[in-house]
Design a protein around this motif. Structure first.
Motif, PDB file in Angstrom:
ATOM      1  N   ILE B  47       0.837  -1.207   0.000  1.00  8.20           N
ATOM      2  CA  ILE B  47       0.000   0.000   0.000  1.00  8.20           C
ATOM      3  C   ILE B  47       0.872   1.258   0.000  1.00  8.20           C
ATOM      4  N   GLN B  48       1.878   1.233   0.809  1.00 11.53           N
ATOM      5  CA  GLN B  48       2.846   2.331   0.903  1.00 11.53           C
ATOM      6  C   GLN B  48       3.472   2.651  -0.461  1.00 11.53           C
ATOM      7  N   PHE B  49       3.795   1.577  -1.210  1.00  6.77           N
ATOM      8  CA  PHE B  49       4.421   1.770  -2.525  1.00  6.77           C
ATOM      9  C   PHE B  49       3.485   2.516  -3.479  1.00  6.77           C
ATOM     10  N   PHE B  50       2.203   2.134  -3.471  1.00  7.86           N
ATOM     11  CA  PHE B  50       1.281   2.715  -4.460  1.00  7.86           C
ATOM     12  C   PHE B  50       0.733   4.084  -4.041  1.00  7.86           C
ATOM     13  N   LYS B  51       0.714   4.371  -2.735  1.00  7.03           N
ATOM     14  CA  LYS B  51       0.011   5.561  -2.226  1.00  7.03           C
ATOM     15  C   LYS B  51       0.375   6.859  -2.946  1.00  7.03           C
ATOM     16  N   PRO B  52       1.677   7.146  -3.124  1.00  7.57           N
ATOM     17  CA  PRO B  52       2.007   8.426  -3.779  1.00  7.57           C
ATOM     18  C   PRO B  52       1.455   8.527  -5.204  1.00  7.57           C
ATOM     19  N   PHE B  53       1.406   7.404  -5.920  1.00  2.00           N
ATOM     20  CA  PHE B  53       0.922   7.439  -7.315  1.00  2.00           C
ATOM     21  C   PHE B  53      -0.587   7.644  -7.371  1.00  2.00           C
ATOM     22  N   VAL B  54      -1.262   7.153  -6.324  1.00  2.00           N
ATOM     23  CA  VAL B  54      -2.704   7.373  -6.239  1.00  2.00           C
ATOM     24  C   VAL B  54      -2.947   8.839  -5.855  1.00  2.00           C
ATOM     25  N   GLY B  55      -2.184   9.297  -4.861  1.00  2.32           N
ATOM     26  CA  GLY B  55      -2.342  10.673  -4.371  1.00  2.32           C
ATOM     27  C   GLY B  55      -2.131  11.713  -5.466  1.00  2.32           C
ATOM     28  N   SER B  56      -1.184  11.446  -6.343  1.00  5.68           N
ATOM     29  CA  SER B  56      -0.886  12.389  -7.428  1.00  5.68           C
ATOM     30  C   SER B  56      -1.843  12.221  -8.608  1.00  5.68           C
ATOM     31  N   GLY B  57      -2.762  11.259  -8.505  1.00 10.09           N
ATOM     32  CA  GLY B  57      -3.717  11.028  -9.597  1.00 10.09           C
ATOM     33  C   GLY B  57      -3.125  10.285 -10.776  1.00 10.09           C
ATOM     34  N   GLN B  58      -1.917   9.747 -10.621  1.00  8.24           N
ATOM     35  CA  GLN B  58      -1.293   9.054 -11.760  1.00  8.24           C
ATOM     36  C   GLN B  58      -1.904   7.681 -12.026  1.00  8.24           C
ATOM     37  N   ILE B  59      -2.395   7.011 -10.992  1.00  8.81           N
ATOM     38  CA  ILE B  59      -3.079   5.725 -11.237  1.00  8.81           C
ATOM     39  C   ILE B  59      -4.465   5.715 -10.587  1.00  8.81           C
ATOM     40  N   LYS B  60      -5.396   5.135 -11.333  1.00  9.20           N
ATOM     41  CA  LYS B  60      -6.780   5.019 -10.853  1.00  9.20           C
ATOM     42  C   LYS B  60      -7.223   3.572 -10.816  1.00  9.20           C
ATOM     43  N   SER B  61      -6.346   2.687 -11.284  1.00  7.79           N
ATOM     44  CA  SER B  61      -6.728   1.272 -11.320  1.00  7.79           C
ATOM     45  C   SER B  61      -5.518   0.403 -10.990  1.00  7.79           C
ATOM     46  N   LEU B  62      -5.835  -0.786 -10.489  1.00  5.72           N
ATOM     47  CA  LEU B  62      -4.797  -1.708 -10.037  1.00  5.72           C
ATOM     48  C   LEU B  62      -5.166  -3.105 -10.536  1.00  5.72           C
ATOM     49  N   GLY B  63      -4.196  -3.795 -11.129  1.00  4.88           N
ATOM     50  CA  GLY B  63      -4.414  -5.184 -11.557  1.00  4.88           C
ATOM     51  C   GLY B  63      -3.544  -6.096 -10.713  1.00  4.88           C
ATOM     52  N   ILE B  64      -4.092  -7.242 -10.319  1.00  2.15           N
ATOM     53  CA  ILE B  64      -3.335  -8.183  -9.492  1.00  2.15           C
ATOM     54  C   ILE B  64      -3.390  -9.578 -10.106  1.00  2.15           C
ATOM     55  N   GLY B  65      -2.235 -10.168 -10.327  1.00  2.00           N
ATOM     56  CA  GLY B  65      -2.141 -11.594 -10.641  1.00  2.00           C
ATOM     57  C   GLY B  65      -1.598 -12.267  -9.397  1.00  2.00           C
ATOM     58  N   SER B  66      -2.355 -13.194  -8.829  1.00  2.09           N
ATOM     59  CA  SER B  66      -1.986 -13.708  -7.511  1.00  2.09           C
ATOM     60  C   SER B  66      -1.930 -15.231  -7.453  1.00  2.09           C
ATOM     61  N   PHE B  67      -1.126 -15.739  -6.522  1.00  4.23           N
ATOM     62  CA  PHE B  67      -1.218 -17.152  -6.152  1.00  4.23           C
ATOM     63  C   PHE B  67      -2.593 -17.399  -5.555  1.00  4.23           C
ATOM     64  N   GLY B  68      -2.986 -18.633  -5.426  1.00  2.53           N
ATOM     65  CA  GLY B  68      -4.343 -18.923  -4.990  1.00  2.53           C
ATOM     66  C   GLY B  68      -4.388 -20.103  -4.048  1.00  2.53           C
ATOM     67  N   PRO B  69      -5.546 -20.743  -3.947  1.00  2.00           N
ATOM     68  CA  PRO B  69      -6.772 -20.450  -4.705  1.00  2.00           C
ATOM     69  C   PRO B  69      -7.400 -19.109  -4.337  1.00  2.00           C
ATOM     70  N   LEU B  70      -8.095 -18.547  -5.367  1.00  2.00           N
ATOM     71  CA  LEU B  70      -8.766 -17.255  -5.231  1.00  2.00           C
ATOM     72  C   LEU B  70     -10.260 -17.442  -5.437  1.00  2.00           C
ATOM     73  N   ASP B  71     -11.037 -16.623  -4.794  1.00  2.00           N
ATOM     74  CA  ASP B  71     -12.464 -16.578  -5.118  1.00  2.00           C
ATOM     75  C   ASP B  71     -12.664 -15.497  -6.173  1.00  2.00           C
ATOM     76  N   LEU B  72     -13.003 -15.927  -7.378  1.00  2.00           N
ATOM     77  CA  LEU B  72     -13.151 -14.989  -8.503  1.00  2.00           C
ATOM     78  C   LEU B  72     -14.593 -14.903  -9.000  1.00  2.00           C
ATOM     79  N   ARG B  73     -15.536 -15.443  -8.216  1.00  2.00           N
ATOM     80  CA  ARG B  73     -16.943 -15.351  -8.630  1.00  2.00           C
ATOM     81  C   ARG B  73     -17.485 -13.994  -8.184  1.00  2.00           C
ATOM     82  N   PRO B  74     -17.812 -13.119  -9.136  1.00  2.00           N
ATOM     83  CA  PRO B  74     -18.176 -11.738  -8.790  1.00  2.00           C
ATOM     84  C   PRO B  74     -19.359 -11.648  -7.811  1.00  2.00           C
ATOM     85  N   ASP B  75     -20.239 -12.658  -7.833  1.00  2.00           N
ATOM     86  CA  ASP B  75     -21.425 -12.584  -6.971  1.00  2.00           C
ATOM     87  C   ASP B  75     -21.198 -13.244  -5.607  1.00  2.00           C
TER      88      ASP B  75
END
Lengths: 296, 296
Positions: B47-75
């Motif tokens: 979170i610390q790494f991304f905070k300045p880029f969010v604060g400056s408006g440089q990023i509005k979205s974040l993508g994550i590729g992660s180890f799992g298992p993950l719950d990816l069912r939107p509902d």
């Protein structure tokens, strides 16, 4: 009342062509079955059947689910052809081109199994689910996979029937009948494989024969692979061999055992009888799917 | 000049979290690697790494590729969680929820292999092709399949690593290391399987060891299955084991032999060296794929 939108549909098989004019399973105007002899004989009869419905403006589109192999690459010069089929006389037949020319309708072509899968998703056991897998186990073995409402093609049509399976020759020394691969899924578990094993038609092998455990083992083993790769929301098993309905619980049991609770979903454990299903449209998945195809 | 659209990206792995701010491989603003210890320790650093880029408006979205298992069912009520992972401390971590709350950006999550597959389709060896398959062969074996520009999910994420293969125990008596299935693909051919066979790390087994023929046999056998079911336009093989580049020609040969010219396409015969490929992005498919994911 809104008038249903009628379409033409063909299920082109190795022994017969089923032709239909309809909108959905509840609205069928006409239907006929024509023997598959030569293209010169069969196709003019097909055209004759549809002509009046085209002439009256009742149908403007035609969907075809056909035996293959088919060329389904839209940018190919032989798009819409039946290509290297072993069926005598049917090699290199421009099915789509001929019907378009003679009937002046839009023509959508796909494999027989993709059409059946589409039919099941529209009106059968796959209704409301996506992706789904339809597998036919009969004279041959083939699979149709629908994702996002559309049949998967990819580089070539998937040829799921030719899957290689674990084959323990000490338990089952049978070499298989596939001319390409010997003991692939089709080589081990299709109707002709059963006939070859017993020297008798599959239909007369009694339900209590221990062979059926082996058959369920091969089919279940293939389904496990399809679940791990294609992750369908429902699997539908059609074709002549699956008329033996006692195979369903045996196959479900094999899948449960092979997955060993690795995939955590109730449909793969307690509720597996809602997951691996017979066709909701019986033997009419293919022809009704051709109606759905005409609408795409 | 148009300003590139920057996004945040995370490749969440079992040993490290790679974090990046970038638009594409040629436009990378910042990057860091953080050790994967506990969620309480690692995630605040992320979170610390991304905070300045969010604060400056440089990023509005974040993508994550992660180890799992993950719950990816939107509902699902636990959407975006790491669920039943064996990694201590990481069970039931609400990854998406936490990052959304703390950073106030849109967050897209997918599996590490789906992210890698997406990266390869956007900027790597899969560019211009669809569907494509990305397979990683390393500590584990997993596959990501992209169709229509989107990763396939289905009922659950495909778990291609757990495919059951023909296993001739007279040629190879090894029982495999998969705790669920023993001799599935991952059980027979992953890095830990190689280490267990030899009692030595896979990295120090010499290139000329006859074992590699067996390894190529298992991988090739799995690819044959994936071709018959998923019909990808390109297959990309990544992960630690595939750093042994001499495996590529061996694997291609196995696939050709197993398909036995049944599928008529030059990419599966003469041109198979254009079909089964190393990653175009090297070891950066996953983190760059997370950038692509953030844009979806």
């Amino acid at each position: 009342m809104v008038q249903p939108e009628f379409r033409g549909a063909i299920e082109a098989g190795g022994t017969k062509f089923v032709c239909m004019v309809g909108a959905d399973p509840a609205h069928i105007l006409a239907e006929t079955r024509l023997p598959t002899t030569s293209p010169q004989e069969t196709l003019p009869q097909v055209i004759q059947f549809f002509k009046p419905f085209v002439g009256s403006g009742q149908i403007k589109s035609l969907g075809i689910g056909s035996f293959g192999p088919l060329d389904l690459r839209p940018d190919s010069p032989t798009y819409g052809w039946i290509t290297s089929t072993p069926k005598p006389g049917w090699q290199n037949v421009d099915l789509v081109g001929l019907l378009k020319r003679e009937l002046d309708v839009t023509v959508a072509l796909d494999t027989d199994v993709n059409a059946a899968a589409l039919g099941e998703q529209h009106w059968g056991a796959g209704q409301g689910y996506d992706p789904i897998l339809y597998l036919t186990i009969g004279t041959g073995i083939g699979g149709g996979y629908i994702l996002g409402g559309k049949p998967l093609h990819g580089l070539l049509n998937p040829e799921m029937g030719h899957l290689r399976l674990p084959h323990d020759r000490s338990a089952d020394p049978f070499n298989g009948v596939c001319p390409f691969h010997g003991d692939c899924l089709e080589g081990l578990a299709s109707g002709p494989a059963i006939t070859k094993r017993f020297g008798l038609p599959a239909e007369i092998i009694p339900d209590r024969d221990p062979f059926w455990e082996l058959e369920a083992g091969y089919i279940g083993s293939a389904l496990t692979t399809f679940i791990l790769t294609l992750s369908p929301e429902r699997i539908i098993l059609g074709g002549g061999v699956m008329h033996r309905s006692f195979l369903f619980p045996l196959i479900r049991q094999v899948v449960r055992e092979q997955l060993k609770d690795y995939l955590q979903h109730s449909l793969l454990t307690d509720r597996i009888d809602e997951y691996i299903l017979p066709p909701g449209l019986g033997d009419r998945s293919g022809i009704l799917g051709a109606i759905a195809l005409a609408g795409q």
